[in-house]
Design a protein around this motif. Structure first.
Motif, PDB file in Angstrom:
ATOM      1  N   THR A 221       0.847  -1.202   0.000  1.00 25.01           N
ATOM      2  CA  THR A 221       0.000   0.000   0.000  1.00 25.01           C
ATOM      3  C   THR A 221       0.883   1.252   0.000  1.00 25.01           C
ATOM      4  OG1 THR A 221      -0.030   0.019   2.406  1.00 25.01           O
ATOM      5  CG2 THR A 221      -1.801  -1.190   1.316  1.00 25.01           C
ATOM      6  N   THR A 222       0.299   2.364  -0.378  1.00 28.41           N
ATOM      7  CA  THR A 222       1.069   3.601  -0.502  1.00 28.41           C
ATOM      8  C   THR A 222       1.796   3.998   0.793  1.00 28.41           C
ATOM      9  OG1 THR A 222      -0.549   4.285  -2.149  1.00 28.41           O
ATOM     10  CG2 THR A 222       0.948   5.990  -1.338  1.00 28.41           C
ATOM     11  N   PRO A 223       1.142   3.936   1.976  1.00 28.54           N
ATOM     12  CA  PRO A 223       1.848   4.390   3.185  1.00 28.54           C
ATOM     13  C   PRO A 223       3.090   3.555   3.519  1.00 28.54           C
ATOM     14  CG  PRO A 223      -0.508   4.133   3.603  1.00 28.54           C
ATOM     15  CD  PRO A 223      -0.253   3.575   2.249  1.00 28.54           C
ATOM     16  N   GLN A 224       3.191   2.355   2.965  1.00 26.50           N
ATOM     17  CA  GLN A 224       4.344   1.508   3.273  1.00 26.50           C
ATOM     18  C   GLN A 224       5.592   1.872   2.476  1.00 26.50           C
ATOM     19  OE1 GLN A 224       4.553  -0.621   5.760  1.00 26.50           O
ATOM     20  NE2 GLN A 224       2.502   0.128   6.244  1.00 26.50           N
TER      21      GLN A 224
ATOM     22  N   GLU B 149       7.554   4.585   1.735  1.00 31.90           N
ATOM     23  CA  GLU B 149       8.710   5.269   2.327  1.00 31.90           C
ATOM     24  C   GLU B 149       9.356   4.411   3.411  1.00 31.90           C
ATOM     25  OE1 GLU B 149      10.300   7.804   1.279  1.00 31.90           O
ATOM     26  OE2 GLU B 149       8.876   8.772  -0.081  1.00 31.90           O
ATOM     27  N   GLU B 150       8.521   3.710   4.152  1.00 25.30           N
ATOM     28  CA  GLU B 150       9.056   2.835   5.218  1.00 25.30           C
ATOM     29  C   GLU B 150       9.955   1.764   4.612  1.00 25.30           C
ATOM     30  OE1 GLU B 150       8.231   3.497   8.293  1.00 25.30           O
ATOM     31  OE2 GLU B 150       6.557   4.880   7.964  1.00 25.30           O
TER      32      GLU B 150
END
Ligand code: HEM
Ligand code: HEM
Ligand code: SF4
Ligand code: SF4
Length: 437
Positions: free
Chosen positions: A145-148, A150-151
């Motif tokens: 998913t998008t929020p993952q 950068e992590e």
């Protein structure tokens, strides 16, 4: 118990080959069981939903993936391919399902513990499903998913010393065969070239600046195990200039049946006694070999370096000592135009040290292609549109016999006015004195 029934996909498990459906079902189960207690950051049901969505595509005869715009990580223009489905209510696990490309190590070598680290990270922040390796050569991570993003990028680069690969209109992750690390045929250090070029052209890899994708692939010899001639805009292929080295005693041993031809590769069936005339001499594409009076001869001038004879009798024949690379340009798969193999640009270039000569050719092609290439036009298409002669001009390479692909049908080399004595304005009467009508 499967979350969505998949009768159509289930049929794909009935064939004799390993099935990706079985693999996905197994992976879905593992996510539910979570034997390592992974702190899963994306929906547990991602793979169930992926199976469900695919089943729906089979029913409807159409894809349910859509283009939802560009996603990526800060500072990079590629490496992540955005993927969204058009049924997010029904299959929330794959509402986002982005693909991440990881720059594979040259020759695809890694240690088991390193692979394990990558898998742990992906189990935590993605679907856990991988593609080892994708057609590009990269390690492909399927679905997050998008929020993952950068992590993932932070952990990859800070903890695992691992970069993303290429995607979009930029340099794609360069790829090579395993070359000198294992293969006695290697004429150049394919892995080192690949590694060097990957480091040198980081900017091209991560910040899109080309009309379209650009691939560099390196084969250690003309056997072409990464198939650079069909799969890359810029193919570097190991070759040699001097004679193939012949061990006449070993040739005799092949003829006498003491050594298995093709290194025993076709031993599963009885093909009869080895026939050097039929299996080597007659199959030489240029007919430059002869075997008379128990002696093998090769007319080096006419040898294509196709590797056939060497592959059949590796103990008797070896590539020559004067080694380097051929550079070919313009291969591509059928997207706009049909599929195309790359065409020979530099028959022979030394491939040692810092590879400056190869880089010079590459960079002059890029400079030209960035100016002249149309949007989403591969180098091979630009070459077709503007003529191969153009690439000779921009690289400053002189036309030579090896450039002629089909004698008499593609005279693509034309004189310019300043190359002709007297130019276009020569005196016709002068000319006629020597050449009467
Ligand atoms: C009885 C007379 C002739 C016969 C039977 C003949 C036959 C042929 C044949 C079979 C070819 C090969 C075609 C190919 O490559 O597929 C050819 C090519 C050619 N012929 Fe003739 N020819 C004759 C006279 C001439 C004359 C008088 C000239 C010029 C003054 C000429 C000029 C050429 C040229 C320029 C080619 C092309 C060579 C190339 O492939 O680049 N021919 N001819
Ligand atoms: C108005 C006059 C002429 C026109 C429009 C013309 C046109 C052409 C064209 C379109 C080709 C094909 C080029 C290609 O394969 O890409 C060709 C080939 C050729 N022409 Fe002409 N031509 C003319 C006069 C001549 C004359 C007078 C000769 C010889 C005395 C000649 C000899 C040849 C030869 C030998 C080829 C084959 C070249 C090759 O295959 O490499 N042509 N011509
Ligand atoms: S391309 Fe040639 S050098 Fe590279 S692995 Fe294949 S046979 Fe060996
Ligand atoms: S390498 Fe190919 S072209 Fe050269 S001699 Fe062997 S079979 Fe013939």
């Amino acid at each position: 118990m499967a979350k969505h029934p998949t009768p159509l996909l289930d049929q794909l498990e009935s064939g004799p080959w390993p099935s990706f459906v079985s693999d996905m079902k197994h992976a879905a189960e593992q996510r539910h069981k979570n034997p390592r207690g992974t702190n899963q950051q994306i929906p547990e049901g991602v793979i169930d939903d992926l199976l469900g969505l695919l089943e729906m595509s089979f029913e409807d005869g159409t894809t349910h993936w859509k283009h939802g715009g560009i996603v990526g990580v800060f500072g990079y223009g590629g490496g992540v391919i955005g993927r969204y489905c058009d049924q997010p209510d029904k299959f929330p696990g794959v509402a986002h399902f982005h693909t991440v490309r990881l720059n594979q190590p040259s020759g695809l070598y890694y240690k088991a513990d390193y692979l394990e680290e990558l898998c742990d990270l992906w189990d935590m922040r993605g679907s856990g499903m991988t593609n080892m390796h994708g057609s590009t050569g990269d390690i492909i991570w399927l679905g997050t998913t998008t929020p993952q993003l950068e992590e993932i990028f932070y952990e990859l680069t800070h903890k695992h010393n691992q970069d993303l690969g290429g995607s979009g209109s930029n340099l794609r992750t360069p790829a090579c065969c395993l070359g000198m690390s294992r293969c006695e045929y290697a004429c150049i250090d394919a892995q080192d070239i690949c590694h060097t070029f990957t480091n040198e052209y980081q900017d091209m890899l991560h910040r899109p600046q080309f009309p379209y994708k650009f691939k560099i692939k390196v084969d250690g010899c003309p056997n072409g195990c990464v198939c650079s001639i069909a799969r890359s805009d810029f193919s570097i292929i190991g070759t040699w200039k001097d004679d193939i080295k012949i061990d006449q005693a070993a040739v005799k041993a092949y003829v006498g049946g003491e050594i298995a031809p093709n290194a025993g590769a076709h031993a599963g069936r009885d093909w009869g006694k080895f026939d050097i005339q039929k299996e080597v001499i007659d199959l030489c594409p240029t007919k430059c070999m002869s075997y008379e009076g128990g002696k093998l001869a090769i007319d080096t001038k006419n040898c294509y370096r196709c590797m056939h004879c060497i592959n059949v009798m590796p103990k008797a024949l070896r590539v020559g000592d004067e080694r380097g690379a051929s550079i070919l340009v313009g291969a591509k798969a059928p997207i706009l135009d049909g599929a195309q193999m790359s065409s020979l640009l530099v028959p022979f270039v030394p491939a040692e040290g810092s590879y400056d000569e190869i880089k010079e050719v590459l960079e002059s092609i890029w400079d030209w292609w960035m100016e002249e290439g149309k949007n989403r036009e591969r180098l091979g298409e630009t070459l077709k549109r503007l003529g191969f002669q153009k690439v000779l001009e921009v690289t400053g390479i002189k036309p030579m016999a090896q450039h002629v692909k089909e004698p008499r049908t593609n005279p693509y080399i034309f004189w310019k006015e300043d190359e002709v004595p007297g130019g276009w304005t020569r005196d016709i009467n002068d000319y006629r004195k020597l050449h009467q009508r």
